[in-house]
Design a protein around this motif. Structure first.
Motif, PDB file in Angstrom:
ATOM      1  N   ARG A 152      30.349  43.133  50.109  1.00  0.00           N
ATOM      2  CA  ARG A 152      31.171  43.859  49.378  1.00  0.00           C
ATOM      3  C   ARG A 152      31.604  43.294  48.077  1.00  0.00           C
ATOM      4  O   ARG A 152      31.796  44.043  47.148  1.00  0.00           O
TER       5      ARG A 152
ATOM      6  N   ASP B 232      40.715  51.245  48.428  1.00  0.00           N
ATOM      7  CA  ASP B 232      39.596  51.695  49.033  1.00  0.00           C
ATOM      8  C   ASP B 232      39.753  53.312  49.224  1.00  0.00           C
ATOM      9  O   ASP B 232      39.006  53.992  48.981  1.00  0.00           O
TER      10      ASP B 232
ATOM     11  N   PRO C 203      46.088  43.120  52.997  1.00  0.00           N
ATOM     12  CA  PRO C 203      45.149  44.041  53.347  1.00  0.00           C
ATOM     13  C   PRO C 203      45.723  45.487  53.034  1.00  0.00           C
ATOM     14  O   PRO C 203      44.797  46.287  52.907  1.00  0.00           O
TER      15      PRO C 203
ATOM     16  N   MET D 206      43.083  38.583  54.912  1.00  0.00           N
ATOM     17  CA  MET D 206      41.928  39.298  55.355  1.00  0.00           C
ATOM     18  C   MET D 206      40.768  38.819  54.728  1.00  0.00           C
ATOM     19  O   MET D 206      40.862  38.729  53.266  1.00  0.00           O
TER      20      MET D 206
ATOM     21  N   ARG E 238      44.528  46.369  49.594  1.00  0.00           N
ATOM     22  CA  ARG E 238      42.924  46.552  49.646  1.00  0.00           C
ATOM     23  C   ARG E 238      42.633  47.943  50.043  1.00  0.00           C
ATOM     24  O   ARG E 238      41.663  48.608  49.692  1.00  0.00           O
TER      25      ARG E 238
ATOM     26  N   ASP F 228      31.623  44.106  43.883  1.00  0.00           N
ATOM     27  CA  ASP F 228      32.926  44.310  43.046  1.00  0.00           C
ATOM     28  C   ASP F 228      32.664  43.644  41.641  1.00  0.00           C
ATOM     29  O   ASP F 228      32.877  42.192  41.619  1.00  0.00           O
TER      30      ASP F 228
ATOM     31  N   ILE G  16      36.740  39.442  53.251  1.00  0.00           N
ATOM     32  CA  ILE G  16      35.977  40.722  52.989  1.00  0.00           C
ATOM     33  C   ILE G  16      34.325  40.283  53.248  1.00  0.00           C
ATOM     34  O   ILE G  16      34.267  38.909  52.739  1.00  0.00           O
TER      35      ILE G  16
ATOM     36  N   THR H  10      37.040  51.568  39.639  1.00  0.00           N
ATOM     37  CA  THR H  10      37.797  50.248  39.710  1.00  0.00           C
ATOM     38  C   THR H  10      38.938  50.333  38.588  1.00  0.00           C
ATOM     39  O   THR H  10      40.103  50.075  38.824  1.00  0.00           O
TER      40      THR H  10
ATOM     41  N   ALA I 107      34.050  43.956  38.636  1.00  0.00           N
ATOM     42  CA  ALA I 107      35.447  43.351  38.098  1.00  0.00           C
ATOM     43  C   ALA I 107      35.813  42.034  38.781  1.00  0.00           C
ATOM     44  O   ALA I 107      36.193  41.243  38.169  1.00  0.00           O
TER      45      ALA I 107
END
Lengths: 257, 290, 405
Positions: free
Chosen positions: B7, A161, A154, B1, A157, B11, B3, A170, B13
C-alpha cells in the motif's frame, strides 16, 4: 487563606514582572546615550540609536532579509514535513525514520554548517540567500517531520480512504480533507520553523559568510563593537515578530498535536 | 497503525515525500559525516596527502577535547536540571493563571528571545559593571566592578547557564503546562486529596512525577541542544574550556592551517555522541510506545 | 489568504536571490592598463571583508569610502565582517571545492593572514604598481615595505600605519609601568586592575614583551627561529604565569577583543587598555568613550609598529573594481580624512614629501593629538613585526601555557 491568596497574587505579579523585564531592559538600553557605572538608571537618554537605524536603513534591510529567509524556510519545511510525515507515520519502520528526522533537528547548526560548507560552495549556493535557506531548511525539515508524525492517526487514514472510495485522488484528499483538518498544526509548525530560521546565527555566519546580513549577524556585530544602544535596537527588532507570532497562535500552541 | 508495504509503495505522494526526506534531511547528514571523516583522515582537503591518523592523534594530544565535552555536558545538565525545577515550580504555582489571563500571554515574551539576545542581556546584567553589580553597589554590598562576583566569561559557565535558563524555563513551563492539561493532573490531585493525601503529597507524589516523566524526552532533547550551542558561549562563555561548537570553529579557523582537520575530528566525535544520546531517548519505554 | 501571502512572499524572495549583474569574464588584471581597469570596474560590486569592531572605522567606511568609490569609479562597495583566520579558512575551502569565483574580493589583512594567503596562493599580484596613487606611498619605509618580515612585493596595498599604545587614566594611575620589570610589581600591587585581550591587540602586546625578553628587535629579525622562540617564549610564559593571579578575573579569562577592553577601562574595572592604533586615544576621548584624563604611551623597550593592508582575493570576480577601491583608499583625500583624530586617527602610508604642496600643508595641519606623544617621539621605540610564525606560535601557546594553566 486570605494571606496565602495575597502572597499568591504577589508571586504572580513578581513572575509577570520577570517575564517583562528583558523587554523593558532592552527598551531602556536602546535609549541610553550614557549609562556608566554605578548608575542603575541611564544618566542620559536619547533616541540617537533609533535615529541612526532609521536613517541608514541597514537594520531595515536586515529585517526584510531575515523575514524573507525565515518565511522561505517555514514554508518549505512545513510543506515538506507535512508530506513526508504522512508517509513515515504509517510506515512499518516508522521509528527508524523518526530517528533519522531527529538528527538534523538536534545537531549543532555550527558543526553542521562547518561540514556542509564545502558542499554548498561546490553547489554554488554558499554566500547566497538560497544557500542559507537550504541550510536552515535541513534543520527545520527534521523538526517538521518530528512535529507532524504525531498528527497522523488511523482516523485520518480512514478519512483519506473514504475520499479514495468516493472517487477522489490524493490531491483531493489533501485539499478537501487533510489540509483543512491540519490548519492549526500547519500554522504552529510554520511558526516554529520560522523561528528556527529567525533565531539562527551559526549557519548565517558560516553559510552566509558574512554577506547575508541577517538580524542576528547585525546584532552580533553591534555586541562585538560594544555598541550597546544599537545592539538593543537590533535585539528589539529580533524579538518583535516572534512575540507577534506567539500571540497570534496562542490558542493553537497550547493544544496537543 | 502500520500499513502494509504494498500500500505504501502505491502512495506516490508519500514516496515523493520520502525521497525528499532522504535527499533533503538525511543526505546532508550522511554527506557531512563522510566528508568530515575523509578530511580528518587526510583523504580530502588542501593539506590532504593520503590516509593518516595524525590528525586524530593530534586532536587527542592533551585533554582539550575531553575537557570541552565534559564542560559542555555539565553546562547542559545544569540547564536541564535547574530549568526543569523552575518550570515545575512555575506550573504548580500558577497553572490556572497560565491557562487564561495575563500571565498566559506574558509567558510568551521571554520565549521570543533568541540565544544571542539572551547572551547580550546576561552580559549587561551579570558582568562586573552590569546591572546587578550596580544594584549591589547601591546597597553598599559591592565596592567596585572588580569586586563583584565572577558570573560572566567565568570558568564554571555560570553566564552560559544563566542565558540558557532565560530561554529554557519558559519553554519547559509551556511544555509542562500542556502535560498538566492533557494528563488532567488537577483531577488526579483532587482524587488523591479525596483519598486522604495532603496538598504536599498530591504535589510531590502525583503532580511532579507525572510532569517530569512526561517531559523527560523534551528535557533530554534540550540537553542535546545546549550541548551544541554556539551563540551563547560565544558571548558569555570562558576562553577555556570552550564548548564543543566553539572549539570546532576555533580549530577550523586556526592560524596553523594544517590543524584544520582537527575540527572535523571534533565534529565526528560530537556526532557519535549525539547519535548515542538519541538511541538512548528512543529506547525509552515511552518512545517505544509512540 | 494568509497562507497564500506567505507562499508568494517565500517564492518571490527565492527568485530575487538569483538576480544580480554578472561579473566580467576573468582576466589577469595585472596586465591591464589603468584605463582598462577603471573601465572594467564600472558598475561592479566589490565585497570587502574587514574587522568591524570599531564604530568609527565603520562610520568612515560607510560614510566616506562607500560613496567615494561610487562617485569616482562607479563601484558599489559591500562591506561584510570577518577577519584573519576565518577568512583564510573560507578561501581555503573555496579552493578545495574548486570554486572559480571567490565570495570575497577585497580583504583587510596583514601579517599572519598575508603569510597564510601567500601559502595558499590566495592573492592577486603584484598589482600595486598599477595604482596611480601608489606613487605617493612610502614604499621605502621598512615598516610599509615588509609585512611581518615578508616583503609585500605588490601583493597587498598598504592602507594605514599604527603603533601599539598602552592607555591609562591619569586620575587613577600616576606612574604607569614603562618596562616589564616595572609592570610585574605594579600588577601585584594592584590586583585585578590589569589585563590584555586574547586577540590581535593582546598578541601584539605579547610580541612587544617577547622582544623585551630577547633584548631587542635584532635577535628576532629575519626568518622564524624555533630555538629562539622556545627560549624567549619560555621566559615570557613564566613571567605572565607569575603575575597572572593578579590579572583581571585572576587571569582565568581575558577580554575577547579590544572593544571589550575599552569598555572595561571606561567603566573603571581595569586601569589600562591598549590599542594597536596610537591615534585612538584622542579619537576615543572625542567620542566621549575615554575620560579626558586618559593618556597613551609606549613601553621604554618599544612596542610594535605595524602597517595594515588591503589584499585582493586570487579568485575575485571583480579584481579590477577592487583595485579601483584600493587606489581610492590610498588617495590623499582618503588618507587625510582617515588621519583626522575625529574620524579615525590612523597613520598615513603616504610619504608627505611626494605629495603636491597643497596636500602637504593639509597633512601638516591635521589637528595634532594631545593625549599621546607625537609619532616622531614614538618612532625611536617602534619595533618591527617579527616573522608570522612567531604570532602563530604565540597565539597557540598563549592558550596552552597561560590560559589553560
Amino acid at each position: 487563606m486570605r494571606a496565602s491568596s495575597i502572597s499568591h497574587k504577589c508571586l504572580a505579579l513578581i513572575f509577570a514582572m520577570l517575564c517583562l523585564f528583558p523587554l523593558s531592559f532592552l527598551i531602556v538600553q536602546s535609549f541610553a546615550r550614557s549609562w556608566n557605572y554605578p548608575s542603575i538608571w541611564p544618566e542620559d537618554l536619547g533616541a540617537g540609536a533609533w535615529r541612526t537605524v532609521f536613517k541608514s536603513g541597514a537594520l531595515g534591510t536586515s529585517l526584510l532579509l531575515s523575514l524573507g529567509t525565515a518565511t522561505s524556510v517555514g514554508v518549505a519545511a512545513t510543506a515538506a514535513g507535512f508530506l513526508t510525515s504522512r508517509y513515515i507515520a504509517y510506515h512499518p519502520r516508522r521509528r527508524i525514520f523518526l530517528f533519522l528526522a531527529y538528527v538534523p533537528f538536534v545537531m549543532s547548526p555550527v558543526i553542521l554548517g562547518t561540514c556542509l560548507l564545502y558542499l554548498f560552495i561546490k553547489l554554488g549556493i554558499a554566500d547566497h540567500f538560497s544557500g542559507l535557506v537550504a541550510g536552515q531548511s535541513i534543520i527545520a525539515y527534521g523538526f517538521a517531520v518530528v512535529f507532524f508524525v504525531r498528527f497522523w492517526n488511523p482516523q485520518l487514514r480512514a478519512l483519506q480512504d473514504l475520499v479514495y472510495t468516493l472517487g477522489g485522488g490524493t490531491w483531493t484528499a489533501f485539499r478537501r480533507v487533510l489540509i483543512p483538518l491540519a490548519r492549526g498544526p500547519l500554522l504552529v509548525c510554520f511558526c516554529q520553523t520560522f523561528l528556527i530560521s529567525w533565531f539562527d546565527y551559526g549557519l548565517a555566519l558560516i553559510i552566509g559568510g558574512g554577506k547575508i546580513q541577517t538580524l542576528t549577524v547585525r546584532l552580533f556585530a553591534f555586541i562585538t563593537e560594544a555598541n550597546m544602544p544599537l545592539a538593543a535596537v537590533s535585539a528589539l527588532f529580533l524579538i518583535t515578530p516572534p512575540v507577534a507570532l506567539f500571540w497570534l497562535n496562542r490558542r493553537f500552541l497550547l493544544k496537543p498535536v | 497503525m502500520r500499513i502494509s508495504g504494498n500500500r505504501l509503495l502505491r502512495d506516490k505522494a508519500g514516496l515523493a515525500g520520502l525521497v525528499l526526506f532522504l535527499i533533503g534531511a538525511v543526505g546532508p547528514i550522511v554527506w557531512s559525516v563522510g566528508y568530515a571523516g575523509a578530511y580528518s583522515l587526510g583523504l580530502a582537503g588542501f593539506f590532504g596527502r593520503g590516509f593518516t591518523w595524525k590528525y586524530w592523534a593530534g586532536a587527542f594530544t592533551g585533554d582539550e577535547i575531553l575537557r570541552s565535552f565534559i564542560f559542555s555536558g555539565s553546562v547542559a545538565l545544569a540547564v536541564v536540571c535547574v530549568g526543569g525545577a523552575f518550570a515545575v515550580v512555575i506550573v504548580l504555582t500558577f497553572h490556572r493563571q497560565l491557562i487564561q489571563g495575563v500571565l498566559a500571554s506574558l509567558l510568551y515574551v521571554p520565549l521570543a528571545l533568541s540565544g544571542l539576545v539572551a547572551a547580550f542581556l546576561v552580559s549587561r546584567w551579570m558582568s562586573g559593571a552590569g546591572l546587578f553589580s550596580r544594584i549591589g553597589h547601591g546597597l553598599g554590598l559591592v565596592r567596585d566592578p572588580q569586586h563583584f562576583l565572577n558570573l560572566v566569561n567565568d570558568p564554571l559557565g555560570i553566564g552560559i547557564i544563566a542565558a540558557h535558563l532565560l530561554l529554557a524555563v519558559p519553554f519547559f513551563a509551556l511544555t509542562m503546562l500542556q502535560i498538566y492539561e492533557v494528563e488532567k493532573i488537577d483531577r488526579l490531585r483532587q482524587l488523591a486529596s479525596s483519598l486522604g493525601a495532603s496538598a504536599a503529597q498530591s504535589r510531590w507524589r502525583v503532580a511532579v512525577p507525572i510532569l517530569l516523566r512526561k517531559s523527560s524526552a523534551n528535557l533530554l532533547l534540550y540537553f542535546i541542544f545546549v550541548l551544541g550551542s554556539f551563540e551563547i558561549p560565544l558571548v558569555v562563555g570562558p576562553q577555556t574550556p570552550l564548548m564543543i561548537s566553539l572549539l570546532t570553529r576555533r580549530k577550523f579557523g586556526l592560524f596553523e592551517l594544517a590543524q584544520k582537520p582537527e575540527a572535523f575530528v571534533i565534529s565526528l566525535v560530537y556526532t557519535a555522541l549525539l547519535l548515542l544520546l538519541l538511541v538512548f531517548i528512543f529506547r525509552r519505554p515511552e518512545e517505544r510506545a509512540a | 489568504m494568509v497562507t497564500k501571502g506567505i507562499l508568494i512572499l517565500g517564492w518571490c524572495t527565492l527568485a530575487l536571490s538569483a538576480c544580480g549583474p554578472k561579473p566580467p569574464s576573468p582576466v589577469d588584471v595585472t596586465k591591464l592598463t589603468w584605463d582598462e581597469i577603471t573601465q572594467r570596474a564600472r558598475d561592479q560590486t566589490v565585497t570587502l571583508v574587514m574587522w568591524q569592531g570599531d564604530p568609527l572605522i565603520n562610520k568612515y567606511m560607510r560614510e566616506f569610502v562607500v560613496p567615494g568609490v561610487e562617485k569616482e569609479y562607479g563601484v558599489h562597495l559591500n562591506i561584510v565582517g570577518g577577519q584573519g583566520n576565518d577568512l583564510v579558512s573560507k578561501l581555503m575551502t573555496e579552493r578545495e571545492a574548486g570554486k572559480s569565483e571567490s565570495a570575497y574580493d577585497l580583504m583587510w589583512i596583514n601579517g599572519e593572514t598575508f603569510y597564510q594567503l601567500r601559502q595558499i596562493d590566495g592573492l592577486v599580484g603584484p598589482f600595486t604598481d598599477k595604482l596611480p596613487n601608489a606613487q605617493y606611498v612610502d614604499f621605502q619605509n621598512p615598516f610599509i615595505r615588509y609585512d611581518f618580515q615578508q616583503e609585500v612585493n605588490g601583493y597587498e596595498c598598504p592602507w594605514g600605519n599604527v603603533q601599539l599604545a598602552i592607555v591609562y587614566d591619569t586620575a587613577r594611575v600616576q606612574n604607569p609601568p614603562r618596562t616589564k620589570e616595572e609592570l610585574a610589581p605594579w600588577v601585584e600591587a594592584h590586583p585585578g586592575r590589569f589585563t590584555f585581550d586574547a586577540s590581535f591587540t593582546g598578541l601584539t602586546f605579547l610580541k612587544s614583551l617577547l622582544y623585551a625578553f630577547a633584548g631587542g628587535p635584532a635577535e628576532l629579525q629575519g626568518r622564524f627561529d624555533q630555538a629562539k622562540y622556545e627560549k624567549y617564549s619560555a621566559q615570557l610564559w613564566d613571567y605572565l604565569n607569575g603575575i597572572k593571579p593578579n590579572f583581571w578575573k585572576n587571569g582565568k579569562t581575558f577580554p575577547e577583543g579590544v572593544a571589550q577592553m575599552h569598555q572595561l577601562f571606561a567603566s573603571g574595572e581595569i586601569d589600562f587598555t591598549m590599542s594597536n592604533n596610537d591615534g585612538e586615544v584622542d579619537n576615543k576621548i572625542l567620542q566621549g568613550i575615554f575620560p579626558e584624563t586618559a593618556r597613551g604611551y609606549v613601553l621604554d623597550t618599544g612596542t610594535i609598529q605595524n602597517t595594515h593592508y588591503m589584499g585582493i582575493a586570487k579568485r575575485s570576480g571583480h579584481a579590477a573594481a577592487a583595485m579601483a577601491v584600493c587606489n581610492f583608499l590610498i588617495s590623499p583625500e582618503a588618507q587625510f580624512q582617515k588621519a583626522r583624530p575625529a574620524v579615525w586617527g590612523d597613520g598615513t602610508v603616504l610619504a608627505l614629501e611626494k605629495l603636491p604642496g597643497a596636500w602637504q600643508e593639509k597633512f601638516r595641519h591635521i589637528p595634532q593629538r594631545t593625549h599621546v606623544p607625537p609619532r616622531s617621539e614614538l618612532q625611536p621605540k617602534a619595533l618591527p613585526e617579527p616573522a608570522s610564525q612567531y604570532m602563530i606560535r604565540l597565539n597557540e601557546d598563549f592558550r596552552k601555557q597561560v590560559i589553560e594553566r
